[in-house]
Design a protein around this motif. Structure first.
Motif, PDB file in Angstrom:
ATOM      1  N   PHE A 135     -43.620  98.472 -29.466  1.00  0.00           N
ATOM      2  CA  PHE A 135     -44.113  96.848 -29.691  1.00  0.00           C
ATOM      3  C   PHE A 135     -43.140  96.092 -28.655  1.00  0.00           C
ATOM      4  CE2 PHE A 135     -45.486  97.537 -34.217  1.00  0.00           C
ATOM      5  CZ  PHE A 135     -46.650  97.088 -34.081  1.00  0.00           C
ATOM      6  N   GLU A 136     -43.842  94.999 -28.006  1.00  0.00           N
ATOM      7  CA  GLU A 136     -43.147  94.245 -27.203  1.00  0.00           C
ATOM      8  C   GLU A 136     -42.431  93.331 -28.194  1.00  0.00           C
ATOM      9  OE1 GLU A 136     -44.181  90.801 -23.720  1.00  0.00           O
ATOM     10  OE2 GLU A 136     -45.776  91.510 -25.258  1.00  0.00           O
ATOM     11  N   VAL A 137     -41.132  93.232 -27.926  1.00  0.00           N
ATOM     12  CA  VAL A 137     -40.405  92.040 -28.743  1.00  0.00           C
ATOM     13  C   VAL A 137     -40.081  90.831 -27.870  1.00  0.00           C
ATOM     14  CG1 VAL A 137     -37.967  91.784 -29.633  1.00  0.00           C
ATOM     15  CG2 VAL A 137     -38.926  93.957 -29.551  1.00  0.00           C
ATOM     16  N   LEU A 138     -40.712  89.715 -28.418  1.00  0.00           N
ATOM     17  CA  LEU A 138     -40.733  88.346 -27.796  1.00  0.00           C
ATOM     18  C   LEU A 138     -39.358  87.579 -28.358  1.00  0.00           C
ATOM     19  CD1 LEU A 138     -44.117  87.261 -28.347  1.00  0.00           C
ATOM     20  CD2 LEU A 138     -43.320  88.305 -26.465  1.00  0.00           C
ATOM     21  N   ASP A 139     -38.927  87.979 -29.432  1.00  0.00           N
ATOM     22  CA  ASP A 139     -37.461  87.225 -29.772  1.00  0.00           C
ATOM     23  C   ASP A 139     -36.719  88.167 -30.984  1.00  0.00           C
ATOM     24  OD1 ASP A 139     -35.620  85.033 -30.186  1.00  0.00           O
ATOM     25  OD2 ASP A 139     -36.891  84.397 -31.643  1.00  0.00           O
ATOM     26  N   GLY A 140     -35.637  88.003 -31.160  1.00  0.00           N
ATOM     27  CA  GLY A 140     -34.800  88.654 -32.105  1.00  0.00           C
ATOM     28  C   GLY A 140     -33.915  89.763 -31.377  1.00  0.00           C
ATOM     29  N   LEU A 141     -34.073  90.282 -30.370  1.00  0.00           N
ATOM     30  CA  LEU A 141     -33.383  91.583 -30.031  1.00  0.00           C
ATOM     31  C   LEU A 141     -32.992  91.320 -28.492  1.00  0.00           C
ATOM     32  CD1 LEU A 141     -35.417  94.506 -31.598  1.00  0.00           C
ATOM     33  CD2 LEU A 141     -33.364  93.428 -32.378  1.00  0.00           C
ATOM     34  N   LYS A 142     -32.203  92.227 -27.995  1.00  0.00           N
ATOM     35  CA  LYS A 142     -31.571  92.060 -26.561  1.00  0.00           C
ATOM     36  C   LYS A 142     -31.721  93.717 -25.935  1.00  0.00           C
ATOM     37  CE  LYS A 142     -26.768  92.218 -27.168  1.00  0.00           C
ATOM     38  NZ  LYS A 142     -26.750  92.514 -28.540  1.00  0.00           N
ATOM     39  N   LEU A 143     -31.783  93.913 -24.833  1.00  0.00           N
ATOM     40  CA  LEU A 143     -31.850  95.157 -24.244  1.00  0.00           C
ATOM     41  C   LEU A 143     -30.822  95.895 -24.793  1.00  0.00           C
ATOM     42  CD1 LEU A 143     -33.463  96.883 -22.135  1.00  0.00           C
ATOM     43  CD2 LEU A 143     -31.877  95.884 -20.360  1.00  0.00           C
ATOM     44  N   GLY A 144     -30.755  97.319 -25.190  1.00  0.00           N
ATOM     45  CA  GLY A 144     -29.787  97.951 -25.579  1.00  0.00           C
ATOM     46  C   GLY A 144     -29.506  97.949 -27.071  1.00  0.00           C
ATOM     47  N   ASP A 145     -29.911  97.008 -27.691  1.00  0.00           N
ATOM     48  CA  ASP A 145     -29.797  97.287 -29.123  1.00  0.00           C
ATOM     49  C   ASP A 145     -30.126  98.462 -29.700  1.00  0.00           C
ATOM     50  OD1 ASP A 145     -28.326  94.841 -29.427  1.00  0.00           O
ATOM     51  OD2 ASP A 145     -30.292  93.538 -29.946  1.00  0.00           O
ATOM     52  N   GLN A 146     -29.343  99.100 -30.755  1.00  0.00           N
ATOM     53  CA  GLN A 146     -29.760 100.344 -31.384  1.00  0.00           C
ATOM     54  C   GLN A 146     -30.461  99.802 -32.711  1.00  0.00           C
ATOM     55  OE1 GLN A 146     -29.031 103.523 -30.144  1.00  0.00           O
ATOM     56  NE2 GLN A 146     -28.265 102.243 -28.435  1.00  0.00           N
ATOM     57  N   VAL A 147     -31.670 100.421 -32.781  1.00  0.00           N
ATOM     58  CA  VAL A 147     -32.397 100.011 -34.099  1.00  0.00           C
ATOM     59  C   VAL A 147     -32.911 101.297 -34.743  1.00  0.00           C
ATOM     60  CG1 VAL A 147     -33.517  98.107 -32.998  1.00  0.00           C
ATOM     61  CG2 VAL A 147     -34.610 100.188 -32.660  1.00  0.00           C
ATOM     62  N   VAL A 148     -32.936 101.272 -36.084  1.00  0.00           N
ATOM     63  CA  VAL A 148     -32.983 102.509 -36.953  1.00  0.00           C
ATOM     64  C   VAL A 148     -34.444 102.586 -36.691  1.00  0.00           C
ATOM     65  CG1 VAL A 148     -33.148 103.354 -39.031  1.00  0.00           C
ATOM     66  CG2 VAL A 148     -31.257 101.789 -38.413  1.00  0.00           C
ATOM     67  N   THR A 149     -34.764 103.988 -36.526  1.00  0.00           N
ATOM     68  CA  THR A 149     -36.266 104.606 -36.469  1.00  0.00           C
ATOM     69  C   THR A 149     -36.846 105.400 -37.645  1.00  0.00           C
ATOM     70  OG1 THR A 149     -35.475 106.363 -35.020  1.00  0.00           O
ATOM     71  CG2 THR A 149     -36.335 104.168 -33.964  1.00  0.00           C
ATOM     72  N   THR A 150     -35.756 105.913 -38.201  1.00  0.00           N
ATOM     73  CA  THR A 150     -35.873 107.001 -39.460  1.00  0.00           C
ATOM     74  C   THR A 150     -35.039 106.717 -40.385  1.00  0.00           C
ATOM     75  OG1 THR A 150     -36.836 108.488 -37.814  1.00  0.00           O
ATOM     76  CG2 THR A 150     -36.206 109.240 -39.804  1.00  0.00           C
ATOM     77  N   GLY A 151     -35.378 106.472 -41.753  1.00  0.00           N
ATOM     78  CA  GLY A 151     -34.397 106.168 -42.669  1.00  0.00           C
ATOM     79  C   GLY A 151     -34.273 104.842 -43.194  1.00  0.00           C
ATOM     80  N   GLN A 152     -35.153 104.079 -42.662  1.00  0.00           N
ATOM     81  CA  GLN A 152     -34.837 102.537 -43.024  1.00  0.00           C
ATOM     82  C   GLN A 152     -35.739 102.300 -44.305  1.00  0.00           C
ATOM     83  OE1 GLN A 152     -36.570 104.012 -40.553  1.00  0.00           O
ATOM     84  NE2 GLN A 152     -38.041 102.327 -39.438  1.00  0.00           N
TER      85      GLN A 152
END
Length: 374
Positions: free
Chosen positions: A324-341
């Protein structure tokens, strides 16, 4: 006798107060200690994470379609008769004008010979009558009648020639025999279907797009297609036609896609998933699609910071199969949970684990795999 109450001595009152404060202090320390121990004993939830990246993302309308041949024809027998010979089978490549089958022609040849004999006879009669007519020894009516009879005889001979020619069933264009409906010895009538010829190298697909999305699409937009037969391959095409009329029963518009001719592995009748690419962002912030949670039409992700999960609402733009394209709320390099959320809550303790890597495939001996048919 009167009994008087005596107040406790001052030292005893001070001691009682001191003991009360000490008890409260010990209770507070014990509570804080228990809370700390409980926090230390909180189990860490294993999760996998991925960084927010930057790259290109395409905006696309996604739909399904069945591949069709641009040129396909059912070849009809133009003459009735008995099939004498079938020249091709299903799967054979043919060229325009090639003979596919022949009917018995004995009767047709006899009819042509009779018609030609009538032509020869009437030509001789007309030649003689013409010289007599020029000397005014025969009426104009007799002369015209013989001329008309000769013209009719020529027409009959031409029809007999055409019937003999049409006893051969021919291919209308280059292609492949995709169906054969006749057998040798069959008695067929005129206008009976005999073969179906298909051009495999010129395919198209019809995609039905809701009218609310049709303003995004234009002719010459690129199209990506995938089929179940070749799940790891992406095939290319281009929007060729957009129907100007909306189908009132379905509220959709027919969009015709022309498929690149060099992709010979595709076949008519295949079920395809199509993406019509109508816009592109080159330097977009991208988050894995698996990381995005959607609740009540709002998107969010879990960030990992100092070993704890933090829920963060985000705003998304374009999306594809992976990001997904992120328009607001995150910045480059942020670590996001992809499995287990699914097991997380805000400020939950997490244990970041690496995804298992697939073991390298071991090549099988050449003799173990069956040979593919060419």
């Amino acid at each position: 006798m009167t009994t008087s109450l005596r107040a406790l001595p001052l030292p005893n009152a001070i001691g009682l107060t001191t003991m009360l404060l000490l008890a409260l202090s010990l209770a507070g320390c014990n509570g804080k200690k228990a809370e700390d121990e409980k926090k230390k004993e909180e189990p860490a939830i294993p999760v996998e994470v991925a960084p927010v990246t930057q790259g290109r993302i395409d905006a696309a309308y996604r739909g399904t379609a069945t591949l069709e041949a641009e040129n396909e024809a059912t070849v009809m027998a133009k003459q009735g008769g008995v099939i004498e010979q079938v020249m091709v089978e299903e799967g054979d490549r043919v060229q325009a004008g090639q003979v596919l089958a022949r009917l018995e022609t004995d009767k047709l040849r006899f009819e042509l010979a009779r018609a030609q004999a009538d032509v020869d006879r009437l030509e001789q009669d007309f030649t003689r009558l013409k010289s007599v007519y020029q000397r005014n020894l025969v009426s104009r009516e007799a002369y015209d009648k013989t001329q008309y009879d000769l013209a009719a005889a020529h027409a009959a001979a031409d029809l007999a020639t055409l019937a003999l020619k049409e006893a051969q069933i021919r291919a209308p264009f280059d292609g492949v025999v995709s169906a054969r409906f006749i057998k040798r010895g069959n008695l067929i009538q005129a206008n009976t279907q005999a073969f179906r010829i298909t051009q495999l190298d010129r395919l198209r697909a019809a995609i039905y797009v809701p009218e609310r999305d049709i303003d995004k699409l234009k002719p010459e937009h690129d199209v990506k297609l995938t089929v179940d037969a070749y799940p790891d391959q992406v095939f290319g095409g281009v929007v060729m036609l957009i129907n100007p009329v909306v189908d009132a029963s379905s509220g959709t518009v027919k969009v015709t896609v022309r498929i690149d001719a060099k992709q010979s592995t595709l076949r008519p009748g295949m079920f395809a998933r199509a993406e019509i690419l109508y816009d592109r962002h080159e330097q977009a912030l991208l988050v894995p699609r698996d990381a995005v949670l959607v609740e009540d039409a709002a998107e969010s992700v879990y960030l990992v910071h100092d070993g704890r999960a933090q829920r963060r609402p985000i705003k998304v733009g374009y999306g594809d199969a992976e990001h997904f394209e992120v328009l607001d709320g995150l910045k480059l390099g942020d670590q996001v949970v992809t499995t287990g959320q699914s097991s997380l809550k805000d400020d939950a303790k997490v244990d970041v684990v690496q995804p298992l890597k697939a073991a390298p495939a071991t090549a099988a001996p050449a003799t173990a795999a069956p040979a593919k048919a060419s």
